[in-house]
Scaffold this active site. Structure first.
Site, PDB file in Angstrom:
ATOM      1  N   ARG A   1      15.253 -55.633  52.738  1.00 34.47           N
ATOM      2  CA  ARG A   1      15.901 -55.027  51.569  1.00 34.47           C
ATOM      3  C   ARG A   1      15.691 -53.513  51.603  1.00 34.47           C
ATOM      4  NH1 ARG A   1      13.092 -55.347  47.225  1.00 34.47           N
ATOM      5  NH2 ARG A   1      12.834 -57.601  47.272  1.00 34.47           N
TER       6      ARG A   1
ATOM      7  N   ASP B   1      33.712 -39.770  43.100  1.00 37.55           N
ATOM      8  CA  ASP B   1      34.195 -40.973  43.785  1.00 37.55           C
ATOM      9  C   ASP B   1      35.267 -40.510  44.771  1.00 37.55           C
ATOM     10  OD1 ASP B   1      35.552 -43.259  44.603  1.00 37.55           O
ATOM     11  OD2 ASP B   1      35.350 -44.274  42.677  1.00 37.55           O
TER      12      ASP B   1
ATOM     13  N   LYS C   1      37.258 -49.672  51.472  1.00 39.48           N
ATOM     14  CA  LYS C   1      38.618 -49.163  51.605  1.00 39.48           C
ATOM     15  C   LYS C   1      38.808 -48.463  52.962  1.00 39.48           C
ATOM     16  CE  LYS C   1      38.600 -50.879  47.477  1.00 39.48           C
ATOM     17  NZ  LYS C   1      38.385 -50.123  46.273  1.00 39.48           N
TER      18      LYS C   1
HETATM   19  C1  LIG Z   1      37.544 -50.238  45.108  1.00 41.42           C
HETATM   20  C2  LIG Z   1      37.075 -49.048  44.392  1.00 41.42           C
HETATM   21  C3  LIG Z   1      35.809 -49.016  43.774  1.00 41.42           C
HETATM   22  C4  LIG Z   1      34.883 -50.221  43.757  1.00 41.42           C
HETATM   23  O1  LIG Z   1      34.438 -50.552  45.027  1.00 41.42           O
HETATM   24  P1  LIG Z   1      34.143 -52.068  45.515  1.00 41.42           P
HETATM   25  O2  LIG Z   1      33.792 -51.872  46.938  1.00 41.42           O
HETATM   26  O3  LIG Z   1      35.388 -52.852  45.285  1.00 41.42           O
HETATM   27  O4  LIG Z   1      33.010 -52.577  44.679  1.00 41.42           O
HETATM   28  C5  LIG Z   1      35.438 -47.838  43.149  1.00 41.42           C
HETATM   29  N1  LIG Z   1      36.248 -46.758  43.115  1.00 41.42           N
HETATM   30  C6  LIG Z   1      37.460 -46.763  43.692  1.00 41.42           C
HETATM   31  C7  LIG Z   1      38.313 -45.543  43.616  1.00 41.42           C
HETATM   32  C8  LIG Z   1      37.927 -47.897  44.328  1.00 41.42           C
HETATM   33  O5  LIG Z   1      39.145 -47.906  44.890  1.00 41.42           O
END
Ligand SMILES: *Cc1c(COP(=O)(O)O)cnc(C)c1O
Length: 379
Positions: free
Chosen positions: A46, A170, A195
């Site tokens: 972990r 983000d 993504k």
């Molecule tokens: C998909 C996404 C998230 C969340 O991520 P996960 O890997 O699905 O938990 C957060 N911010 C953006 C802009 C996203 O496209």
């Protein structure tokens, strides 16, 4: 080292015992110790895993940061950042963020006495109006999801510095290839690695990248204490995916531009949201802070009929109807009923998520096939 070289090599040395060029998948939960307490940092998986370490080093290098922590999902990464705050603290958040982030902030962390204010950040100057003595962080997403609004990161960083706030960005939509928020003054960069970084729609993962050692200590403590860590197999898949990030992104951008331009001239299409259009608000900012405009765009249909939007989303054949984005395959989504279904209608209309809004994650297939598919689906 330049980006493309880092994408292929950063954090990855040949395996010392065999010379294997690919980082091994260290599928283990624990490590044998010679005598009690004599481990070399590897005690329990972990806390630390060599495959994950290699990936963390690679991601840190791609964002130009000192430290990286990988999480079992993007939401796991956001959760760790939110846990830095205490009851009474206030956080200013971009008003049209990812639906899951909105849900976590309003439905989970609000219960612990943290206040989240959702603010239109397109005019960076106006953010200052919302700052109070309790404000502790700016949470910024740019380009935003799904209407691709652009927020000026340098202006946000200047504001954060002036008011002693943390700035967390983000960076999922841009990927580290198109935008590096740390260089523009952010404290933490967050990615849904699921993504573009993973890039092949086969892994769910998140990451945080930062420069400040103290902040890293705090987040590392939360990471290990709360335990949202990714497994070694997924870490391997992402390391492998990242090796082509720069090549994939170039094609995503090229195809994204062609699709945006096609939709813009189509008689059945009303608005197209793509930051590369010169008349998009903050287009100049996008040009300054991004290398290119990416493969994400959205559009509305004339008349704003939800039935017509549903019909189109069901008729595409190359674009698959699915949540998520950033993979090599093209996806179409209907935010109002899918990714943004957890946001109340009045709220989503305010940020431009109207009934007919369709979001495209333009993949790297042949552009002729993509345009042909959209043409037949719009009818
Ligand atoms: C998909 C996404 C998230 C969340 O991520 P996960 O890997 O699905 O938990 C957060 N911010 C953006 C802009 C996203 O496209």
């Amino acid at each position: 080292m330049k980006f493309a070289t880092k994408a292929i090599h950063a954090g990855q040395e040949p395996d010392p015992t065999t010379g294997a060029i690919m980082t091994p998948i260290y599928q283990t939960s624990t490590y044998v110790q010679e005598s009690p307490g004599t481990h070399s940092g590897y005690a329990y998986a972990r806390g630390k895993n060599p495959t994950r370490d290699a990936l963390q080093k690679c991601l840190a290098a791609l964002e130009g940061g000192e430290y990286c922590l990988c999480f079992s999902s993007g939401m796991g990464a956001i959760d760790a950042v939110a846990k830095l705050f205490r009851p009474g603290d206030e956080i200013l958040v971009t008003d049209d963020i990812y639906g899951g982030t909105y849900r976590m902030f309003t439905k989970v962390f609000a219960h612990f006495g943290i206040t989240f204010k959702f603010v239109n950040m397109q005019d960076a100057e106006s953010i200052a109006d919302h700052i109070t003595p309790a404000t502790k962080m700016l949470w910024v997403e740019t380009p935003t999801n799904p209407t691709c609004k652009i927020i000026d990161l340098e202006a946000c960083a200047a504001l954060a510095k002036k008011h002693n706030l943390m700035l967390c960005v983000d960076n999922t939509f841009a990927s580290p290839y198109l935008q590096n928020p740390l260089a523009l003054g952010a404290d933490v960069v967050m990615h849904s690695v699921t993504k573009y970084l993973g890039g092949h729609s086969d892994v769910v993962m998140g990451a945080l990248i930062m420069n400040d050692a103290n902040l890293y200590e705090q987040l590392n403590f939360i990471h290990n204490s709360c335990g949202a860590v990714p497994g070694p197999m997924d870490s391997f898949l992402v390391l492998r995916g990242i090796k082509t990030l720069h090549v994939r992104m170039d094609r995503h951008c090229q195809n994204g531009r062609a699709v945006a331009e096609f939709l813009r001239t189509h008689p059945k299409v009303d608005k197209v949201y793509w930051p590369g259009f010169e008349d998009m608000p903050n287009h100049e900012v996008a040009k300054r802070q991004m290398k290119d405009f990416g493969g994400m765009l959205s559009f509305t249909l004339r008349g704003d009929s939800i039935e017509e939007a549903f019909a189109m989303a069901s008729k595409t054949k190359v674009f698959s109807l699915a949540e998520s984005l950033g993979g090599v395959e093209s996806l179409i989504g209907h935010p109002a009923s899918m990714t943004h279904a957890s946001i109340p209608k009045e709220e989503r209309l305010k940020v431009g998520v109207s009934d007919s809004l369709l979001r495209l994650s333009v993949g790297i297939e042949d552009i002729d096939d993509l345009l042909e598919d959209l043409k037949q689906a719009i009818g």
